[in-house]
Design a protein around this motif. Structure first.
Motif, PDB file in Angstrom:
ATOM      1  N   TYR A 150     -16.218  -1.621  10.171  1.00  0.00           N
ATOM      2  CA  TYR A 150     -16.583  -1.157   8.831  1.00  0.00           C
ATOM      3  C   TYR A 150     -15.401  -1.319   7.883  1.00  0.00           C
ATOM      4  CZ  TYR A 150     -18.708   1.703   5.183  1.00  0.00           C
ATOM      5  OH  TYR A 150     -19.247   2.131   4.004  1.00  0.00           O
ATOM      6  N   LYS A 151     -15.645  -1.934   6.751  1.00  0.00           N
ATOM      7  CA  LYS A 151     -14.594  -2.206   5.781  1.00  0.00           C
ATOM      8  C   LYS A 151     -14.841  -1.440   4.492  1.00  0.00           C
ATOM      9  CE  LYS A 151     -12.529  -5.286   8.382  1.00  0.00           C
ATOM     10  NZ  LYS A 151     -11.193  -5.031   8.977  1.00  0.00           N
ATOM     11  N   VAL A 152     -13.745  -0.970   3.893  1.00  0.00           N
ATOM     12  CA  VAL A 152     -13.807  -0.277   2.614  1.00  0.00           C
ATOM     13  C   VAL A 152     -12.882  -0.994   1.640  1.00  0.00           C
ATOM     14  CG1 VAL A 152     -13.476   1.907   1.404  1.00  0.00           C
ATOM     15  CG2 VAL A 152     -14.193   1.917   3.794  1.00  0.00           C
ATOM     16  N   ASP A 153     -13.384  -1.280   0.449  1.00  0.00           N
ATOM     17  CA  ASP A 153     -12.542  -1.898  -0.572  1.00  0.00           C
ATOM     18  C   ASP A 153     -11.461  -0.927  -1.003  1.00  0.00           C
ATOM     19  OD1 ASP A 153     -15.301  -3.607  -2.219  1.00  0.00           O
ATOM     20  OD2 ASP A 153     -13.974  -4.253  -0.580  1.00  0.00           O
ATOM     21  N   ALA A 154     -10.286  -1.461  -1.286  1.00  0.00           N
ATOM     22  CA  ALA A 154      -9.151  -0.612  -1.660  1.00  0.00           C
ATOM     23  C   ALA A 154      -9.487   0.273  -2.854  1.00  0.00           C
ATOM     24  CB  ALA A 154      -7.932  -1.477  -1.952  1.00  0.00           C
ATOM     25  N   LYS A 155     -10.231  -0.266  -3.818  1.00  0.00           N
ATOM     26  CA  LYS A 155     -10.550   0.520  -5.019  1.00  0.00           C
ATOM     27  C   LYS A 155     -11.475   1.691  -4.710  1.00  0.00           C
ATOM     28  CE  LYS A 155     -14.475  -2.287  -6.681  1.00  0.00           C
ATOM     29  NZ  LYS A 155     -14.726  -2.931  -5.391  1.00  0.00           N
ATOM     30  N   ASP A 156     -12.297   1.552  -3.649  1.00  0.00           N
ATOM     31  CA  ASP A 156     -13.219   2.628  -3.288  1.00  0.00           C
ATOM     32  C   ASP A 156     -12.498   3.809  -2.634  1.00  0.00           C
ATOM     33  OD1 ASP A 156     -15.361   1.177  -4.253  1.00  0.00           O
ATOM     34  OD2 ASP A 156     -15.776   0.244  -2.304  1.00  0.00           O
ATOM     35  N   LEU A 157     -11.278   3.567  -2.148  1.00  0.00           N
ATOM     36  CA  LEU A 157     -10.507   4.648  -1.535  1.00  0.00           C
ATOM     37  C   LEU A 157     -10.059   5.686  -2.557  1.00  0.00           C
ATOM     38  CD1 LEU A 157      -8.206   2.613   0.910  1.00  0.00           C
ATOM     39  CD2 LEU A 157     -10.348   3.777   1.447  1.00  0.00           C
ATOM     40  N   LEU A 210      -5.856   6.361   8.541  1.00  0.00           N
ATOM     41  CA  LEU A 210      -7.227   6.681   8.902  1.00  0.00           C
ATOM     42  C   LEU A 210      -8.051   5.398   8.959  1.00  0.00           C
ATOM     43  CD1 LEU A 210      -7.827   9.821   6.635  1.00  0.00           C
ATOM     44  CD2 LEU A 210      -6.985   9.732   8.988  1.00  0.00           C
ATOM     45  N   GLU A 211      -8.919   5.335   9.944  1.00  0.00           N
ATOM     46  CA  GLU A 211      -9.773   4.164  10.134  1.00  0.00           C
ATOM     47  C   GLU A 211     -11.186   4.486   9.663  1.00  0.00           C
ATOM     48  OE1 GLU A 211     -11.343   1.244  13.761  1.00  0.00           O
ATOM     49  OE2 GLU A 211     -10.425   3.194  14.194  1.00  0.00           O
ATOM     50  N   ALA A 212     -11.732   3.635   8.803  1.00  0.00           N
ATOM     51  CA  ALA A 212     -13.091   3.836   8.313  1.00  0.00           C
ATOM     52  C   ALA A 212     -14.087   3.512   9.418  1.00  0.00           C
ATOM     53  CB  ALA A 212     -13.349   2.953   7.103  1.00  0.00           C
ATOM     54  N   THR A 213     -15.063   4.401   9.612  1.00  0.00           N
ATOM     55  CA  THR A 213     -16.089   4.175  10.635  1.00  0.00           C
ATOM     56  C   THR A 213     -17.473   3.960  10.011  1.00  0.00           C
ATOM     57  OG1 THR A 213     -16.403   6.579  10.867  1.00  0.00           O
ATOM     58  CG2 THR A 213     -14.839   5.502  12.371  1.00  0.00           C
ATOM     59  N   GLU A 214     -17.704   4.554   8.875  1.00  0.00           N
ATOM     60  CA  GLU A 214     -18.908   4.334   8.083  1.00  0.00           C
ATOM     61  C   GLU A 214     -18.652   4.904   6.701  1.00  0.00           C
ATOM     62  OE1 GLU A 214     -22.271   7.159   9.107  1.00  0.00           O
ATOM     63  OE2 GLU A 214     -21.133   7.218  10.996  1.00  0.00           O
ATOM     64  N   LYS A 215     -19.622   4.859   5.825  1.00  0.00           N
ATOM     65  CA  LYS A 215     -19.419   5.309   4.457  1.00  0.00           C
ATOM     66  C   LYS A 215     -18.941   6.767   4.418  1.00  0.00           C
ATOM     67  CE  LYS A 215     -21.693   5.892  -0.041  1.00  0.00           C
ATOM     68  NZ  LYS A 215     -20.501   5.396  -0.770  1.00  0.00           N
ATOM     69  N   ASP A 216     -17.810   6.996   3.766  1.00  0.00           N
ATOM     70  CA  ASP A 216     -17.206   8.323   3.559  1.00  0.00           C
ATOM     71  C   ASP A 216     -16.677   8.961   4.842  1.00  0.00           C
ATOM     72  OD1 ASP A 216     -17.822   8.171   0.826  1.00  0.00           O
ATOM     73  OD2 ASP A 216     -19.759   9.173   1.100  1.00  0.00           O
ATOM     74  N   LYS A 217     -16.661   8.213   5.961  1.00  0.00           N
ATOM     75  CA  LYS A 217     -16.187   8.792   7.224  1.00  0.00           C
ATOM     76  C   LYS A 217     -15.006   7.989   7.773  1.00  0.00           C
ATOM     77  CE  LYS A 217     -20.560  10.897   8.675  1.00  0.00           C
ATOM     78  NZ  LYS A 217     -21.559  11.040   9.763  1.00  0.00           N
ATOM     79  N   PHE A 218     -13.984   8.735   8.187  1.00  0.00           N
ATOM     80  CA  PHE A 218     -12.766   8.130   8.717  1.00  0.00           C
ATOM     81  C   PHE A 218     -12.329   8.904   9.951  1.00  0.00           C
ATOM     82  CE2 PHE A 218     -13.046   7.127   4.300  1.00  0.00           C
ATOM     83  CZ  PHE A 218     -12.464   5.893   4.125  1.00  0.00           C
ATOM     84  N   ARG A 219     -11.481   8.273  10.778  1.00  0.00           N
ATOM     85  CA  ARG A 219     -10.992   8.954  11.967  1.00  0.00           C
ATOM     86  C   ARG A 219      -9.537   8.585  12.229  1.00  0.00           C
ATOM     87  NH1 ARG A 219     -14.431   5.472  16.464  1.00  0.00           N
ATOM     88  NH2 ARG A 219     -13.287   3.506  16.222  1.00  0.00           N
ATOM     89  N   PHE A 220      -8.868   9.495  12.955  1.00  0.00           N
ATOM     90  CA  PHE A 220      -7.534   9.216  13.491  1.00  0.00           C
ATOM     91  C   PHE A 220      -7.691   9.317  15.003  1.00  0.00           C
ATOM     92  CE2 PHE A 220      -3.090  10.863  14.436  1.00  0.00           C
ATOM     93  CZ  PHE A 220      -2.515   9.607  14.373  1.00  0.00           C
ATOM     94  N   GLU A 221      -7.880   8.161  15.627  1.00  0.00           N
ATOM     95  CA  GLU A 221      -8.304   8.085  17.020  1.00  0.00           C
ATOM     96  C   GLU A 221      -7.380   8.821  17.978  1.00  0.00           C
ATOM     97  OE1 GLU A 221     -10.855   6.889  20.005  1.00  0.00           O
ATOM     98  OE2 GLU A 221     -10.995   5.673  18.207  1.00  0.00           O
ATOM     99  N   GLN A 222      -6.041   8.653  17.797  1.00  0.00           N
ATOM    100  CA  GLN A 222      -5.107   9.216  18.779  1.00  0.00           C
ATOM    101  C   GLN A 222      -5.227  10.718  18.919  1.00  0.00           C
ATOM    102  OE1 GLN A 222      -3.756   6.973  16.161  1.00  0.00           O
ATOM    103  NE2 GLN A 222      -1.791   6.341  16.965  1.00  0.00           N
TER     104      GLN A 222
END
Length: 456
Positions: A372-379, A416-428
């Motif tokens: 899943y990719k997020v455009d920099a401007k959307d951040l 943070l890694e984007a996984t879907e719209k508005d959702k991110f995770r820090f796996e470790q």
């Protein structure tokens, strides 16, 4: 019924609180009988590590031995990302607090030679340390001294790369004071093992590095295990990294600071040899090993106990700068397992589970990663400071080019890694962030708990 154990060996020299999950060996499994794989499916494990490498999730090395013979080893990633120098099985990694197990062995060597005693107090060595007349060598080994952990001090990050003398380090530790009465409870403290290092050097009248070579590395043929200096890639030493959308090189902790609490470099295969020798009775007398394995309030004397299904192991974890490490010994089958890493963007506990599952013939899945990719401007919609009355920290959300970054109060930032719209995770650390830009809040999830934080 799930078996869960959190290893309290939390010793990251640079990160605390929310990132402590990075440093635990948390082996979760369903209770049941497990045997050995007649033959490890090496191709599947290779595919597991190749997937991690291809997705910038892990750089490092693992090794497993059975009855003293290596049955699996794998190295992925770079020793030097900038110059595209690949790591191999002889590449040396800093092992962080696994060094404490080596230091404990050296202390027991001194005890066996009647140079030290577990019950002797440390006041003759360190009269300026609070409660020195009550604190024993055994208290230091088992983290029962009450001495404050100097790496938790807010000033630590301003000087950890600078060389320190013994006088300076003892002054820093003494200034931190005491957090509880000696032997009233246990709390992890790197200060304990720095002081044990100085005790060894005073007792033997030799530097710690020489003692390590004399009593452990040379007798066992551990050619790649020694105290570290400045990293030299030309000598097969690896740089350490954190992932921020790319592998970003980490500053180096100066050896004079962690000493026997975290100052050793090694390889995965050397650690399995050390494991086999320690638990095979080749380093210490049996009564010394029994004492090391005696767990009180979660702590042994340089060892911790961890479960995997119906089995248990002894070992330690480690972390320093961008390095992570694990070593475990399972008496059932004489299995030694070691992991060393110079860059993780993945929960290393899951890696340990996968490798041990292959050894003990248990199922595990190959990792699948989101694209899943997020455009920099959307951040930009997520940026700001988030807080809540029932949450102890404020979390600041920023961005570094195309990567969303989070930073809790008093800690370093992490990607943070984007996984879907508005959702991110820090796996470790097993952390999930769910943003609601319209309502200007964010849900923070970790370990089954969740908190709603509002943008200030």
């Amino acid at each position: 019924m799930p078996v869960t154990l959190v290893n309290p060996a939390v010793d990251d020299q640079r990160n605390k609180n929310m990132k402590k999950k990075l440093l635990t060996l948390l082996l979760v499994a369903t209770v049941g009988q497990s045997g050995f794989a007649q033959q490890i499916d090496k191709a599947k494990l290779d595919n597991y590590f190749n997937a991690l490498e291809a997705n910038n999730k892990f750089m490092g090395s693992v090794a497993v031995s059975r009855d003293g013979a290596v049955i699996y080893s794998k190295t992925v990633g770079f020793a030097d990302v900038e110059n595209k120098v690949k790591a191999d099985e002889t590449s040396k990694y800093r092992i962080g607090s696994i060094s404490k197990t080596f230091t404990s062995v050296l202390i027991f060597k001194a005890i066996e030679e009647n140079k030290l005693d577990l019950s002797q107090t440390i006041d003759k060595f360190f009269p300026t340390i609070k409660n020195a007349g009550k604190i024993t060598i055994k208290h230091l080994l088992g983290h029962r001294s009450g001495i404050s952990n100097f790496t938790n001090d807010k000033e630590y990050l301003t000087w950890y790369t600078q060389a320190k003398t013994e006088k300076e380090m003892v002054a820093i530790i003494a200034k931190g004071g005491s957090e509880f009465e000696p032997d009233s409870k246990a709390a992890y403290s790197n200060s304990n093992y720095v002081l044990l290092t100085y005790i060894l050097e005073k007792t033997f009248k030799k530097p710690y590095g020489e003692l390590l070579q004399k009593y452990i590395s040379k007798p066992l043929g551990l050619q790649n295990t020694y105290v570290f200096g400045k990293i030299n890639v030309d000598k097969h030493e690896v740089n350490s990294y954190t992932f921020a959308g790319y592998w970003k090189i980490e500053p180096e902790t100066d050896f004079s600071i962690p000493l026997g609490a975290g100052g050793i470099s090694s390889t995965a295969t050397d650690l399995t040899k050390f494991n086999d020798a320690l638990f095979g009775g080749k380093l210490l007398k049996s009564e010394s090993l029994v004492l090391m394995k005696d767990i009180k309030d979660g702590f042994g004397l340089g060892l911790f106990k961890s479960p995997f299904y119906d089995k248990s192991s002894y070992g330690h974890t480690g972390s320093i700068d961008g390095f992570r490490s694990v070593f475990q010994f399972f008496s059932d089958g004489n299995i030694s397992y070691a992991l060393v890493s110079n860059g993780t963007n993945f929960n290393t506990n899951n890696i340990s589970i996968a490798v041990l599952s292959a050894v003990y013939d248990k199922p595990y899945e190959l990792p699948v990663f989101s694209n899943y990719k997020v455009d920099a401007k959307d951040l930009d919609a997520y940026l700001g400071v988030y807080s809540a009355k029932d949450f102890p920290l404020k979390i600041t959300i920023t961005k570094d080019n195309e990567v969303l970054m989070a930073q809790a109060t008093g800690q370093l930032s992490f990607p943070l890694e984007a996984t879907e719209k508005d959702k991110f995770r820090f796996e470790q650390a097993g952390v999930v962030f769910e943003f609601n830009p319209a309502q200007k809040n964010m849900v923070f999830k970790q370990s089954g708990q969740q908190f709603t934080l509002t943008k200030e």
